[in-house]
Design a protein around this motif. Structure first.
Motif, PDB file in Angstrom:
ATOM      1  N   LYS A  44       0.833  -1.202   0.000  1.00  0.00           N
ATOM      2  CA  LYS A  44       0.000   0.000   0.000  1.00  0.00           C
ATOM      3  C   LYS A  44       0.871   1.256   0.000  1.00  0.00           C
ATOM      4  O   LYS A  44       0.599   2.208  -0.746  1.00  0.00           O
ATOM      5  CB  LYS A  44      -0.922  -0.002   1.217  1.00  0.00           C
ATOM      6  CG  LYS A  44      -1.834   1.217   1.287  1.00  0.00           C
ATOM      7  CD  LYS A  44      -2.497   1.347   2.653  1.00  0.00           C
ATOM      8  CE  LYS A  44      -3.443   0.212   2.918  1.00  0.00           C
ATOM      9  NZ  LYS A  44      -4.171   0.374   4.199  1.00  0.00           N
ATOM     10  N   LYS A  45       1.904   1.276   0.838  1.00  0.00           N
ATOM     11  CA  LYS A  45       2.783   2.439   0.919  1.00  0.00           C
ATOM     12  C   LYS A  45       3.440   2.725  -0.431  1.00  0.00           C
ATOM     13  O   LYS A  45       3.520   3.885  -0.863  1.00  0.00           O
ATOM     14  CB  LYS A  45       3.853   2.202   1.996  1.00  0.00           C
ATOM     15  CG  LYS A  45       4.746   3.402   2.265  1.00  0.00           C
ATOM     16  CD  LYS A  45       5.732   3.106   3.396  1.00  0.00           C
ATOM     17  CE  LYS A  45       6.638   4.310   3.657  1.00  0.00           C
ATOM     18  NZ  LYS A  45       7.599   4.035   4.757  1.00  0.00           N
ATOM     19  N   GLU A  46       3.888   1.664  -1.101  1.00  0.00           N
ATOM     20  CA  GLU A  46       4.510   1.832  -2.425  1.00  0.00           C
ATOM     21  C   GLU A  46       3.490   2.330  -3.439  1.00  0.00           C
ATOM     22  O   GLU A  46       3.799   3.172  -4.294  1.00  0.00           O
ATOM     23  CB  GLU A  46       5.114   0.508  -2.889  1.00  0.00           C
ATOM     24  CG  GLU A  46       6.355   0.096  -2.114  1.00  0.00           C
ATOM     25  CD  GLU A  46       6.831  -1.310  -2.476  1.00  0.00           C
ATOM     26  OE1 GLU A  46       8.015  -1.600  -2.218  1.00  0.00           O
ATOM     27  OE2 GLU A  46       6.037  -2.113  -3.010  1.00  0.00           O
ATOM     28  N   TYR A  47       2.276   1.817  -3.364  1.00  0.00           N
ATOM     29  CA  TYR A  47       1.225   2.236  -4.289  1.00  0.00           C
ATOM     30  C   TYR A  47       0.906   3.721  -4.124  1.00  0.00           C
ATOM     31  O   TYR A  47       0.772   4.459  -5.109  1.00  0.00           O
ATOM     32  CB  TYR A  47      -0.043   1.414  -4.076  1.00  0.00           C
ATOM     33  CG  TYR A  47       0.046  -0.043  -4.534  1.00  0.00           C
ATOM     34  CD1 TYR A  47       1.154  -0.519  -5.209  1.00  0.00           C
ATOM     35  CD2 TYR A  47      -1.003  -0.926  -4.287  1.00  0.00           C
ATOM     36  CE1 TYR A  47       1.235  -1.833  -5.623  1.00  0.00           C
ATOM     37  CE2 TYR A  47      -0.935  -2.248  -4.698  1.00  0.00           C
ATOM     38  CZ  TYR A  47       0.183  -2.711  -5.372  1.00  0.00           C
ATOM     39  OH  TYR A  47       0.245  -4.009  -5.777  1.00  0.00           O
ATOM     40  N   LEU A  48       0.766   4.163  -2.887  1.00  0.00           N
ATOM     41  CA  LEU A  48       0.459   5.567  -2.631  1.00  0.00           C
ATOM     42  C   LEU A  48       1.589   6.479  -3.127  1.00  0.00           C
ATOM     43  O   LEU A  48       1.335   7.541  -3.712  1.00  0.00           O
ATOM     44  CB  LEU A  48       0.225   5.799  -1.135  1.00  0.00           C
ATOM     45  CG  LEU A  48      -1.071   5.204  -0.564  1.00  0.00           C
ATOM     46  CD1 LEU A  48      -1.051   5.273   0.958  1.00  0.00           C
ATOM     47  CD2 LEU A  48      -2.288   5.937  -1.121  1.00  0.00           C
ATOM     48  N   ILE A  66      -9.163   3.569  -1.534  1.00  0.00           N
ATOM     49  CA  ILE A  66      -9.810   4.080  -2.744  1.00  0.00           C
ATOM     50  C   ILE A  66     -10.277   5.514  -2.536  1.00  0.00           C
ATOM     51  O   ILE A  66     -10.132   6.370  -3.421  1.00  0.00           O
ATOM     52  CB  ILE A  66     -10.983   3.157  -3.143  1.00  0.00           C
ATOM     53  CG1 ILE A  66     -10.433   1.817  -3.658  1.00  0.00           C
ATOM     54  CG2 ILE A  66     -11.873   3.813  -4.200  1.00  0.00           C
ATOM     55  CD1 ILE A  66     -11.472   0.729  -3.830  1.00  0.00           C
ATOM     56  N   GLU A  67     -10.824   5.791  -1.352  1.00  0.00           N
ATOM     57  CA  GLU A  67     -11.251   7.152  -1.033  1.00  0.00           C
ATOM     58  C   GLU A  67     -10.063   8.118  -1.022  1.00  0.00           C
ATOM     59  O   GLU A  67     -10.169   9.264  -1.458  1.00  0.00           O
ATOM     60  CB  GLU A  67     -11.940   7.168   0.333  1.00  0.00           C
ATOM     61  CG  GLU A  67     -13.287   6.475   0.372  1.00  0.00           C
ATOM     62  CD  GLU A  67     -14.438   7.420   0.061  1.00  0.00           C
ATOM     63  OE1 GLU A  67     -14.176   8.541  -0.421  1.00  0.00           O
ATOM     64  OE2 GLU A  67     -15.587   7.030   0.306  1.00  0.00           O
ATOM     65  N   GLU A  68      -8.938   7.651  -0.507  1.00  0.00           N
ATOM     66  CA  GLU A  68      -7.753   8.511  -0.424  1.00  0.00           C
ATOM     67  C   GLU A  68      -7.205   8.843  -1.797  1.00  0.00           C
ATOM     68  O   GLU A  68      -6.835   9.995  -2.067  1.00  0.00           O
ATOM     69  CB  GLU A  68      -6.667   7.826   0.425  1.00  0.00           C
ATOM     70  CG  GLU A  68      -5.403   8.653   0.572  1.00  0.00           C
ATOM     71  CD  GLU A  68      -4.372   8.034   1.502  1.00  0.00           C
ATOM     72  OE1 GLU A  68      -3.282   8.619   1.642  1.00  0.00           O
ATOM     73  OE2 GLU A  68      -4.658   6.968   2.091  1.00  0.00           O
ATOM     74  N   ILE A  69      -7.141   7.870  -2.683  1.00  0.00           N
ATOM     75  CA  ILE A  69      -6.537   8.096  -3.993  1.00  0.00           C
ATOM     76  C   ILE A  69      -7.463   8.865  -4.926  1.00  0.00           C
ATOM     77  O   ILE A  69      -7.010   9.684  -5.723  1.00  0.00           O
ATOM     78  CB  ILE A  69      -6.116   6.753  -4.632  1.00  0.00           C
ATOM     79  CG1 ILE A  69      -4.910   6.188  -3.882  1.00  0.00           C
ATOM     80  CG2 ILE A  69      -5.775   6.942  -6.113  1.00  0.00           C
ATOM     81  CD1 ILE A  69      -4.349   4.918  -4.445  1.00  0.00           C
ATOM     82  N   GLN A  70      -8.774   8.629  -4.842  1.00  0.00           N
ATOM     83  CA  GLN A  70      -9.724   9.312  -5.737  1.00  0.00           C
ATOM     84  C   GLN A  70      -9.421   8.994  -7.209  1.00  0.00           C
ATOM     85  O   GLN A  70      -9.080   9.878  -8.010  1.00  0.00           O
ATOM     86  CB  GLN A  70      -9.694  10.824  -5.496  1.00  0.00           C
ATOM     87  CG  GLN A  70     -10.075  11.259  -4.088  1.00  0.00           C
ATOM     88  CD  GLN A  70     -11.570  11.391  -3.886  1.00  0.00           C
ATOM     89  OE1 GLN A  70     -12.224  12.165  -4.567  1.00  0.00           O
ATOM     90  NE2 GLN A  70     -12.115  10.641  -2.939  1.00  0.00           N
ATOM     91  N   PHE A  71      -9.559   7.739  -7.578  1.00  0.00           N
ATOM     92  CA  PHE A  71      -9.345   7.330  -8.964  1.00  0.00           C
ATOM     93  C   PHE A  71     -10.361   8.006  -9.882  1.00  0.00           C
ATOM     94  O   PHE A  71     -11.525   8.185  -9.524  1.00  0.00           O
ATOM     95  CB  PHE A  71      -9.485   5.814  -9.106  1.00  0.00           C
ATOM     96  CG  PHE A  71      -8.381   5.029  -8.467  1.00  0.00           C
ATOM     97  CD1 PHE A  71      -7.173   4.840  -9.119  1.00  0.00           C
ATOM     98  CD2 PHE A  71      -8.555   4.475  -7.201  1.00  0.00           C
ATOM     99  CE1 PHE A  71      -6.155   4.112  -8.527  1.00  0.00           C
ATOM    100  CE2 PHE A  71      -7.538   3.743  -6.605  1.00  0.00           C
ATOM    101  CZ  PHE A  71      -6.336   3.560  -7.268  1.00  0.00           C
TER     102      PHE A  71
END
Length: 220
Positions: free
Chosen positions: A92-96, A134-139
Motif C-alpha cells: 500500500k505504501k509503495e502504491y500511494l 480508494i477514497e484517499e486516492i480518488q481514482f
C-alpha cells in the motif's frame, strides 16, 4: 495509420515487462519510435503494474503529445496480506507513493484501476481499509470485480471462501462510493474543451471519446 486508424492501443497483462527479453529495447524505446510515426493518432497504454512504472517512462508519457495521459494500473487490493495471496507485488505504501509520483509528473493524467472484493480470507477490516485506500486516492475510473473461484488456481483451494452475499455487499459499497467520486471528476470537465475521437457517425448522431475514455471500458 495509413488506413485511417486513429488510436493504437498497447495491451498486455503488464506492458511494463515489454523488452525484458530483448537487449536494450524496452517499452520506453518502443514508445519513442511509435511517436516518430507521422499522422494524427493516439497511443493508449493498457495495463501497467505500479511497481514497474519508473520516472523515465512517466517522462515519455508526459512529453509525447501522441500518448494519451491515461494510465490503467490494475492494483487488485491495498492490503499486503491479500496481495501476497494473490501473487501480487508491491505494498500500500509503495502504491500511494507511485500514485503521487504519477500525478506530479503528469498533472492532467486520468488514473484507472481495478480491484477484487471477496478474495478468500478477506476480513471486514481489510475490506474497510481497501475502501479507505480508494477514497484517499480518488481514482478517475474504477472497476470492481467479485472474486470468482476458478479451478486450477491456487486460490481455489484456499480455506475461508467468502459467501456471495458478502461479496455483493462489498462490491456495492465500493461502487456507490466511487459513483460520488466519478460525479465530481466529471463535473470538473464542464466548461473545458478537448479533442474528441469519433467512433461512430450516423445521420443525426456522433459518438466519441475524450482521452480519458478507453474504448468499451469508460463510456462515451
Amino acid at each position: 495509420i495509413n488506413s485511417g486508424i486513429k488510436e493504437l492501443i498497447l495491451v498486455a497483462q503488464d506492458i511494463t515487462q515489454y523488452g525484458k527479453d530483448l537487449k536494450g529495447y524496452f517499452l520506453k524505446d518502443l514508445l519513442k519510435d511509435l511517436c516518430l510515426l507521422k499522422g494524427d493518432f493516439w497511443i493508449r497504454l493498457l495495463y501497467l503494474y505500479p511497481t514497474d512504472i519508473d520516472e523515465s517512462l512517466l517522462h515519455i508519457i508526459a512529453e509525447q503529445n501522441k500518448i494519451v495521459k491515461y494510465i490503467d494500473i490494475p492494483m487488485q487490493h491495498s492490503e499486503e496480506r491479500i496481495l501476497r495471496l494473490m501473487g501480487r507485488r508491491g505494498t500500500k505504501k509503495e502504491y500511494l507513493k507511485k500514485i503521487k509520483q504519477i500525478r506530479e509528473a503528469i498533472p492532467e493524467v486520468t488514473l484507472r484501476s481495478t480491484f477484487i472484493v471477496g478474495f478468500p480470507t478477506e476480513t471486514e477490516d481489510e475490506f474497510q481499509r481497501l475502501v479507505d485506500f480508494i477514497e484517499e486516492i480518488q481514482f478517475d475510473r474504477l472497476g470492481v470485480f467479485k472474486y470468482s473461484r476458478e479451478e486450477g488456481t491456487k486460490a481455489y483451494s484456499l480455506k475461508g471462501q467468502i459467501p456471495d452475499s458478502i461479496k455483493k455487499r462489498r462490491y456495492e459499497e465500493i461502487m456507490s462510493r466511487q459513483a460520488v467520486i466519478s460525479l465530481e471528476k466529471n463535473r470538473e470537465l464542464v466548461g473545458k474543451k478537448f479533442d474528441v475521437l469519433i467512433d461512430y457517425v450516423d445521420t443525426d448522431i456522433c459518438i466519441g471519446r475524450l482521452y480519458c475514455h478507453a474504448p468499451e471500458i469508460d463510456g462515451v
